[in-house]
Design an enzyme around this catalytic site. Structure first.
Site, PDB file in Angstrom:
ATOM      1  N   ASP A   1      -6.188 101.420  94.434  1.00 36.95           N
ATOM      2  CA  ASP A   1      -7.610 101.392  94.747  1.00 36.95           C
ATOM      3  C   ASP A   1      -8.387 102.224  93.739  1.00 36.95           C
ATOM      4  OD1 ASP A   1      -7.295  99.772  96.932  1.00 36.95           O
ATOM      5  OD2 ASP A   1      -7.246 101.406  98.384  1.00 36.95           O
ATOM      6  N   VAL A   2      -9.679 101.998  93.676  1.00 35.75           N
ATOM      7  CA  VAL A   2     -10.514 102.670  92.690  1.00 35.75           C
ATOM      8  C   VAL A   2     -10.439 104.186  92.822  1.00 35.75           C
ATOM      9  CG1 VAL A   2     -12.576 102.520  94.158  1.00 35.75           C
ATOM     10  CG2 VAL A   2     -12.834 102.712  91.658  1.00 35.75           C
TER      11      VAL A   2
END
Length: 232
Positions: free
Chosen positions: A73-74
């Site tokens: 995920d970011v």
């Protein structure tokens, strides 16, 4: 002709996308340009940039079509492996093949460690919905409280479902605040050798290890084919 694949290892920094998409949907449904940096920008800059000092994306040599083996995920940091070999990617990212991954989670509540009861529940397995209308699956993990750091937990899993670590800790009542991947497929991140935000080509030994592991896992469970999924 023999295909020469590219294999990259990265210490992914926070707020960095594992996607090439440069647009995102915001509250209300509007689509706006996404100016956040991507792992592909890091690879282009550090490994495939043309000679010269220009920082313009158009002046950089585009990296080969290598993609993450299990995206992060970011906001998740740490070890990220990328390859241009789609078969290798699938063999390591697909939950079917049960490749080990180790994460360090910083829990939202840092006043107390993860309880023995929660550790046992994770070991026995908790049920989460993988998304896409699929039925709930039982996912297991070996959790260990980090010595000297209350609220930090190392969790070893061998699945690869979207947001799996986040869901597992939430299901035992200890949602996380930060997540960092320490190890994947037997390759452990060494931040002294590869600081945050840096990447390099894998060594021949690392590449050979991944191909051997992929073959071992496919022989153990039988050859299958489906897309790998985001790992956290």
């Amino acid at each position: 002709a023999t295909v020469r694949h590219v294999h990259v290892i990265m210490n992914k920094p926070p707020d960095t996308l594992c996607a090439r998409n440069h647009c995102r949907q915001v509250q209300g449904g509007s689509i706006i340009p996404d100016t956040r940096p991507t792992v592909y920008g890091i690879i282009s800059e550090q490994l495939f940039r043309n000679s010269g000092s220009s920082s313009n994306d158009s002046d950089r040599s585009p990296p080969p079509h290598c993609v993450p083996i299990g995206r992060l995920d970011v906001d998740t940091t740490g070890l990220l492996l990328l390859t241009s070999d789609g078969l290798l990617n699938n063999s390591l990212a697909n939950p079917l093949y049960k490749v080990d991954k180790v994460y360090r989670a910083i829990l939202r509540d840092t006043r107390k460690p993860l309880s023995d009861d929660a550790i046992q529940k994770l070991r026995a397995g908790v049920y989460m919905k993988p998304g896409g209308g699929k039925p709930a699956v039982c996912v297991k993990g070996e959790a260990t409280n980090v010595k000297g750091q209350v609220g930090a937990v190392d969790l070893r899993i061998n699945g690869g479902f979207n947001h799996q670590v986040k869901h597992m800790l939430r299901l035992v009542g200890r949602p996380l605040a930060k997540l960092h991947r320490l190890e994947f497929a037997g390759i452990r991140l060494n931040p002294e050798e590869l600081p945050e935000g840096q990447c390099r080509h894998m060594t021949a030994e690392e590449v050979s290890h991944l191909y051997a592991l992929a073959h071992e896992r496919k022989m153990a469970v039988g050859v299958g084919s489906s897309k790998g999924q985001r790992a956290s």
